[in-house]
Scaffold this motif. Structure first.
Motif, mmCIF file in Angstrom:
data_model
loop_
_atom_site.group_PDB
_atom_site.id
_atom_site.type_symbol
_atom_site.label_atom_id
_atom_site.label_comp_id
_atom_site.label_asym_id
_atom_site.label_seq_id
_atom_site.Cartn_x
_atom_site.Cartn_y
_atom_site.Cartn_z
ATOM 1 N N VAL A 1 14.061 -18.534 -13.897
ATOM 2 C CA VAL A 1 12.815 -17.780 -13.932
ATOM 3 C C VAL A 1 12.450 -17.408 -12.495
ATOM 4 O O VAL A 1 12.490 -18.240 -11.591
ATOM 5 C CB VAL A 1 11.683 -18.611 -14.576
ATOM 6 C CG1 VAL A 1 10.431 -17.753 -14.749
ATOM 7 C CG2 VAL A 1 12.124 -19.191 -15.918
ATOM 8 N N GLY A 2 12.136 -16.158 -12.287
ATOM 9 C CA GLY A 2 11.818 -15.731 -10.917
ATOM 10 C C GLY A 2 10.924 -14.502 -10.938
ATOM 11 O O GLY A 2 10.609 -13.974 -11.998
ATOM 12 N N ALA A 3 10.630 -14.038 -9.789
ATOM 13 C CA ALA A 3 10.800 -14.653 -8.473
ATOM 14 C C ALA A 3 9.664 -14.154 -7.609
ATOM 15 O O ALA A 3 9.102 -13.081 -7.841
ATOM 16 C CB ALA A 3 12.133 -14.284 -7.836
ATOM 17 N N THR A 4 9.340 -14.921 -6.583
ATOM 18 C CA THR A 4 8.342 -14.454 -5.637
ATOM 19 C C THR A 4 8.984 -13.497 -4.639
ATOM 20 O O THR A 4 10.205 -13.405 -4.535
ATOM 21 C CB THR A 4 7.728 -15.630 -4.859
ATOM 22 O OG1 THR A 4 8.754 -16.258 -4.071
ATOM 23 C CG2 THR A 4 7.115 -16.655 -5.797
ATOM 24 N N SER A 5 8.155 -12.803 -3.892
ATOM 25 C CA SER A 5 8.615 -11.932 -2.818
ATOM 26 C C SER A 5 7.619 -12.071 -1.681
ATOM 27 O O SER A 5 6.567 -11.426 -1.681
ATOM 28 C CB SER A 5 8.709 -10.484 -3.299
ATOM 29 O OG SER A 5 9.251 -9.642 -2.309
ATOM 30 N N GLU A 6 7.952 -12.931 -0.705
ATOM 31 C CA GLU A 6 6.989 -13.354 0.296
ATOM 32 C C GLU A 6 7.496 -13.080 1.716
ATOM 33 O O GLU A 6 8.454 -13.701 2.160
ATOM 34 C CB GLU A 6 6.720 -14.854 0.157
ATOM 35 C CG GLU A 6 6.317 -15.288 -1.251
ATOM 36 C CD GLU A 6 6.430 -16.786 -1.426
ATOM 37 O OE1 GLU A 6 5.487 -17.502 -1.035
ATOM 38 O OE2 GLU A 6 7.479 -17.245 -1.940
ATOM 39 N N PRO A 7 6.863 -12.168 2.436
ATOM 40 C CA PRO A 7 7.263 -11.896 3.830
ATOM 41 C C PRO A 7 6.693 -12.954 4.770
ATOM 42 O O PRO A 7 5.699 -12.729 5.467
ATOM 43 C CB PRO A 7 6.670 -10.512 4.084
ATOM 44 C CG PRO A 7 5.465 -10.460 3.200
ATOM 45 C CD PRO A 7 5.810 -11.267 1.972
ATOM 46 N N VAL A 8 7.333 -14.107 4.800
ATOM 47 C CA VAL A 8 6.815 -15.246 5.568
ATOM 48 C C VAL A 8 7.722 -15.627 6.731
ATOM 49 O O VAL A 8 7.632 -16.734 7.261
ATOM 50 C CB VAL A 8 6.599 -16.466 4.641
ATOM 51 C CG1 VAL A 8 5.507 -16.185 3.640
ATOM 52 C CG2 VAL A 8 7.896 -16.847 3.924
ATOM 53 N N GLY A 9 8.618 -14.738 7.123
ATOM 54 C CA GLY A 9 9.515 -15.051 8.214
ATOM 55 C C GLY A 9 10.588 -16.045 7.791
ATOM 56 O O GLY A 9 10.946 -16.135 6.619
ATOM 57 N N PHE A 10 11.071 -16.802 8.745
ATOM 58 C CA PHE A 10 12.159 -17.749 8.483
ATOM 59 C C PHE A 10 11.609 -19.073 7.956
ATOM 60 O O PHE A 10 11.829 -20.137 8.547
ATOM 61 C CB PHE A 10 12.981 -17.958 9.752
ATOM 62 C CG PHE A 10 13.740 -16.741 10.187
ATOM 63 C CD1 PHE A 10 14.966 -16.431 9.628
ATOM 64 C CD2 PHE A 10 13.214 -15.881 11.146
ATOM 65 C CE1 PHE A 10 15.674 -15.295 10.011
ATOM 66 C CE2 PHE A 10 13.911 -14.749 11.543
ATOM 67 C CZ PHE A 10 15.142 -14.453 10.966
ATOM 68 N N ASP A 11 10.906 -18.990 6.850
ATOM 69 C CA ASP A 11 10.296 -20.174 6.237
ATOM 70 C C ASP A 11 10.891 -20.344 4.835
ATOM 71 O O ASP A 11 10.491 -19.653 3.901
ATOM 72 C CB ASP A 11 8.781 -20.005 6.145
ATOM 73 C CG ASP A 11 8.082 -21.212 5.526
ATOM 74 O OD1 ASP A 11 8.782 -22.157 5.101
ATOM 75 O OD2 ASP A 11 6.839 -21.217 5.469
#
Length: 378
Positions: A263-273
């Motif tokens: 089940v997915g999915a997020t899409s998060e521009p959080v850098g190299f995290d």
């Protein structure tokens, strides 16, 4: 270590596919990876091969993705002959939404481009997938879409590549060595300090920008690749819950056919995290249960996260770099699995000069300099 015909940096699905394709053409290839092959985004991906859903609003990329999906089918058959099963399944994909207007707009696009699909009303939806939410009123079924299992694909690619002589070097690549306008090899951390090659392919995914210092202009497009975190949840339930991939607003459910579900999915521009977060897991489960309420009885297996490489315009950067013997293959975002075979075919064609880049529209579509140039003009 002896000089290789080609050095491929990055042993995700893109790098492994390229290495195998080059080896099948008789070239000596060294595949450089800092960790386990596929240990980054590739092993966490859902493995959806939904070419016409992922690129519903981009016909050119949709056509390219269909070509790649069919290459997957051919490759799966070849690997099966070697005793390697990647879990390829042609079960079709279902696109559903509560808002019928959005589906109608997509249907008109499919009709305009003569794409096979079937409209489904509420009864048709439940006939195809009885466990779908009763809130879903309309759907589009695309029968040609497929899926596979990324960990099995990665294992098969590595095994097949090594069988054909590809050397896997566990090392950290610090940069591409460019001398007099030509890529001559790569710089490594530790011993050996350098590796010589006749050509270099950069397939380092979300980490591509780390290989592109400001003073190396030939690698400038790599600086436009940014990581976007995606979180997924794996569940187990009776296999009868779902027979095919289902996409909805902001989420999807992928059945493996044996009681396992992704089940997915997020899409998060959080850098190299790369962290897995409570918010991300809740978001994914909320979207999955909206599509398939019966999943609330499923057993939680694990949550996983990956960093997906995004380019400024959403299309991959695939093609010749700004130095002789340098080739780039990155920026595939969430479609690295889907686009791996066509990426490998194009890069191998460039390396061996069997593709005319001046006349091949696929290379114009994916040109590594296009997104960089567009940003520079702003």
């Amino acid at each position: 270590m002896q000089k290789s015909d080609v050095i491929v940096i990055g042993a995700g699905v893109i790098g492994c596919s390229i290495a195998l394709e080059l080896a099948e053409r008789g070239l000596e290839v060294t595949l450089v990876e800092r960790g386990a092959p596929g240990g980054e985004a590739s092993s966490v991906a859902a493995g959806i091969l939904a070419a016409r859903i992922e690129y519903a609003s981009d016909p050119a990329m949709g056509a390219l993705s269909v070509e790649s999906r069919e290459l997957h089918a051919e490759q799966a058959a070849r690997l099966r002959e070697e005793g390697l099963d990647v879990g390829f399944r042609r079960h079709g994909a279902l696109l559903v939404a509560i808002d019928p207007a959005r589906l109608e707009a997509l249907a008109r696009g499919y009709e305009a481009h003569r794409i096979a699909y079937e409209r489904l009303d509420p009864e048709g939806l439940r006939a195809l997938e009885p466990q779908l939410s009763s809130e879903l009123q309309r759907g589009l079924f695309l029968p040609d879409e497929a899926s596979l299992e990324p960990p099995r694909l990665l294992s098969a690619l590595v095994a097949s590549a090594e069988k054909r002589g590809v050397r896997l070097l566990r090392a950290i690549a610090r940069g591409v060595r460019i001398e007099r306008g030509r890529a001559r090899g790569i710089e490594l951390e530790g011993e050996p300090r350098r590796l010589d090659g006749g050509a270099v392919v950069v397939a380092t995914g979300s980490w591509s920008s780390l290989l592109a210092p400001e003073q190396v202009e030939a690698l400038a497009p790599l600086r436009r690749v940014e990581p976007v975190r995606g979180q997924l949840v794996h569940l187990e339930a009776p296999s009868s819950l779902l027979g095919r991939v289902v996409f909805g607003e902001g989420g999807y459910v992928v059945p493996r056919g044996d009681g396992r579900y992704v089940v997915g999915a997020t899409s998060e521009p959080v850098g190299f995290d790369p962290r897995i977060t409570a918010h991300g897991v809740r978001h994914v489960l909320d979207r999955g249960l909206t599509l398939l309420p019966a999943l609330e009885r499923a057993s939680f297996v694990e949550a996983r996260a990956n960093l997906r490489p995004a380019s400024p315009d959403g299309r991959p950067l695939v093609g010749r770099g700004a130095a002789d013997g340098l080739f780039l293959a990155t920026g595939h975002f969430r479609n690295g699995i889907l686009l791996a075979p066509i990426t490998a075919r194009l890069i191998a064609g460039l390396v061996t000069r069997s593709i005319d880049e001046a006349t091949d529209p696929r290379l114009s579509l994916l040109s590594p300099t296009r997104a960089f140039d567009a940003l520079e003009r702003r």
